[in-house]
Design an enzyme around this catalytic site. Structure first.
Site, PDB file in Angstrom:
ATOM      1  N   ASP A  28     -29.859  68.186 -23.691  1.00 30.81           N
ATOM      2  CA  ASP A  28     -28.486  67.698 -23.814  1.00 30.81           C
ATOM      3  C   ASP A  28     -28.450  66.199 -23.533  1.00 30.81           C
ATOM      4  O   ASP A  28     -29.118  65.711 -22.619  1.00 30.81           O
ATOM      5  CB  ASP A  28     -27.619  68.447 -22.782  1.00 30.81           C
ATOM      6  CG  ASP A  28     -26.170  68.004 -22.792  1.00 30.81           C
ATOM      7  OD1 ASP A  28     -25.472  68.340 -23.760  1.00 30.81           O
ATOM      8  OD2 ASP A  28     -25.742  67.311 -21.840  1.00 30.81           O
TER       9      ASP A  28
ATOM     10  N   GLU B 285     -30.730  66.297 -28.302  1.00 29.17           N
ATOM     11  CA  GLU B 285     -29.410  65.963 -28.825  1.00 29.17           C
ATOM     12  C   GLU B 285     -29.247  64.450 -28.890  1.00 29.17           C
ATOM     13  O   GLU B 285     -28.985  63.793 -27.881  1.00 29.17           O
ATOM     14  CB  GLU B 285     -28.289  66.560 -27.961  1.00 29.17           C
ATOM     15  CG  GLU B 285     -26.940  66.432 -28.653  1.00 29.17           C
ATOM     16  CD  GLU B 285     -25.788  66.053 -27.739  1.00 29.17           C
ATOM     17  OE1 GLU B 285     -24.650  66.044 -28.213  1.00 29.17           O
ATOM     18  OE2 GLU B 285     -26.027  65.727 -26.559  1.00 29.17           O
TER      19      GLU B 285
END
Ligand code: AAO
Length: 473
Positions: A196, A233
């Site tokens: 993330d 990401e």
């Protein structure tokens, strides 16, 4: 690093906010047979926010690396990973390691760890982290300490993303702590991670963590020497200083330009001809992690944008079908829940407790869960993608209203925007009769010795033909 360890399978489903007990059951009753692997929501201890009505994004504010979350306990998590592995469904964890909680938060998380980020405090005893483990203020060039200038890498990576307390990834202590968390996942049998907010981490800091990782455990069925699969990401829309290319050495990268491109392509089929635009900076195929929509942009977070979601089922089926049929990237399918506002958490039993996923007699889901991955088109196209793996697209044909191509001499795909088409096309397939897996062989094509076939589609809701060698009836 680049091998999803998915036993050759080419697709993962993101079971967004599902409980571990439901995922374990889903591996056994559906995912194994349908040929998926699966991404799960962050498993770590996180803040609990009754004042925001327990939003889904609680879980992007970790409190420690203890595996105790809204989806269940560590015992539930381990049981899920083991049961999924034993039926060949690999599990990927959404790993939040760029930061801990937002500033100004304190309390006790569901696994029992306390946290305090009020004022100058940065106390996360469950790891433990304290103030010296967070990026020093003088490293961040922004006025208020938050990320606010995407043209400056130091701003993006050293400041606080939406006021989330930013870990100082240069420190060996932090690298060891994050690697310790990942090695725990590896030991349990997790096959890989989504990192993330990787865009907000320095690539060399990610590399330093990955260099500390163990191989995947052979007792969970991984071949000796298997490496953790990593996808990062990184939102690169050609509108900032950070480029996906910087992250190729540390794994796959999310290709958000694909979300926009497939949406334009479904709106205007002519655009599908240049879906993958390397001139526009799109990631190379063997690093691109692609999806039609994700948990952020389907609800307008992370910039949102023009993406197609389950809310427009007919367009969505075409977008996912095309994504799975073509040969670019590694693919992920979204599995959502219905929501009225963009912060709303998953279906619940009231308050904090997530409701079970219920399965209807016809195989669809109830109780507020959408289960796109159980829709007929998605299921059939996953079968198609797995069968044609390793072949390239050829015999590409597109008249602006309908599109068709072959995948080597293994498969042929056609799709008609208005619901019908009738064309004689080169299929690339050996002579013979092939039936359409989308309509359970109600329609078929006869391929001649020259590879040509008359292709007819007459199906408004699912205007798709997918045939392959060795599939269907
Ligand atoms: C919550 C509250 C905040 C509060 C915070 C701390 O909402 O008000 O300050 O807590 O207390 C999720 C939620 C957040 C939530 C957070 C923590 O979405 O609302 O904050 O949990 O609970 C950037 C990042 C990207 C990030 C995305 C949301 O680069 O990494 O923002 N995604 C991940 C997760 C996400 C999660 C987090 C990270 C945090 O997937 O679920 O947040 O763990 C541009 C930039 C992008 C940037 C977007 C949005 O892109 O290029 O890098 O993403 O803006 O700021 C067009 C636009 C372009 C835009 C693009 C996006 O092209 O022109 O500007 O669309 O596709």
């Amino acid at each position: 690093l680049y091998d999803p360890n998915c036993n050759g399978k080419q697709v993962m489903v993101h079971l967004f906010e599902w409980k571990w007990t439901d995922i374990a059951a889903e591996c056994e009753r559906y995912l194994a047979g349908a040929g998926f692997c699966g991404q799960v929501s962050p498993p770590t201890e996180h803040v609990i926010l009754p004042e925001n009505n327990y939003p889904w994004w609680q879980r992007y504010q970790p409190v420690s690396y203890k595996l105790f979350s809204r989806s269940g306990s560590e015992a539930d998590f381990v049981d899920m990973v083991h049961r999924c592995n034993s039926v060949g469904v690999r599990i990927y964890v959404d790993a939040v390691v760029n930061h801990m909680t937002g500033t100004g938060r304190s309390g006790t998380a569901d696994g029992g760890s306390t946290y305090n980020s009020v004022g100058d405090a940065r106390d996360f005893p469950g790891v433990p982290y304290s103030a010296e483990h967070f990026t020093p203020r003088d490293q961040c060039p922004s006025g208020d300490g938050n990320v606010n200038d995407y043209s400056n890498p130091a701003n993006v990576r050293n400041c606080y993303l939406v006021s989330l307390t930013d870990l100082y990834g240069k420190l060996d202590y932090v690298r060891d702590a994050v690697a310790g968390y990942f090695n725990h996942l590896i030991q349990v049998g997790v096959a890989g991670i989504r990192i993330d907010a990787a865009k907000h981490m320095w690539p060399e800091d990610i590399a330093a963590v990955l260099s500390r990782l163990n191989d995947l455990p052979t007792d969970q069925g991984f071949p000796a020497g298997s490496k953790f699969y990593v996808f990062q990401e990184v939102i690169d829309q050609n509108d900032g200083a950070i480029k996906v290319d910087e992250y190729y050495d540390t794994g796959y990268v999310t290709e958000f330009r694909y979300c926009s491109k497939i949406a334009w392509g479904i709106k205007d089929y002519g655009q599908l001809s240049n879906l993958i635009d390397y001139g526009w900076g799109m990631a190379r195929s063997d690093r691109a992690f692609i999806f039609t929509d994700n948990h952020d942009n389907q609800r307008g977070h992370g910039g949102g944008g023009n993406v197609i979601t389950h809310e427009n089922p007919r367009d969505y089926k075409q977008a996912v079908a095309y994504t799975l049929a073509q040969d670019y990237g590694f693919t992920r399918i979204m599995s959502s829940y219905f929501f009225e506002n963009s912060d709303q958490g998953p279906p619940s039993n009231g308050g904090y407790s997530t409701a079970d996923v219920t399965i209807n007699a016809d195989g669809s889901c109830g109780g507020g869960w959408v289960c796109e991955h159980r829709w007929n088109v998605m299921k059939k196209m996953v079968e198609f993608r797995n069968l044609v793996a390793g072949t390239t697209m050829s015999n590409y044909w597109n008249n602006g209203n309908a599109v068709a191509f072959s995948r080597g001499n293994q498969g042929f795909f056609a799709m008609a925007k208005q619901g019908s088409m009738s064309e004689t096309l080169q299929t690339g397939l050996p002579a013979g009769s092939y039936c359409n897996i989308i309509d359970d062989c109600a329609s078929s094509i006869q391929v001649g010795a020259d590879g040509m076939a008359q292709v007819n589609i007459n199906n408004y809701e699912e205007p798709i033909m997918a045939v392959c060698v060795g599939c269907g009836g």
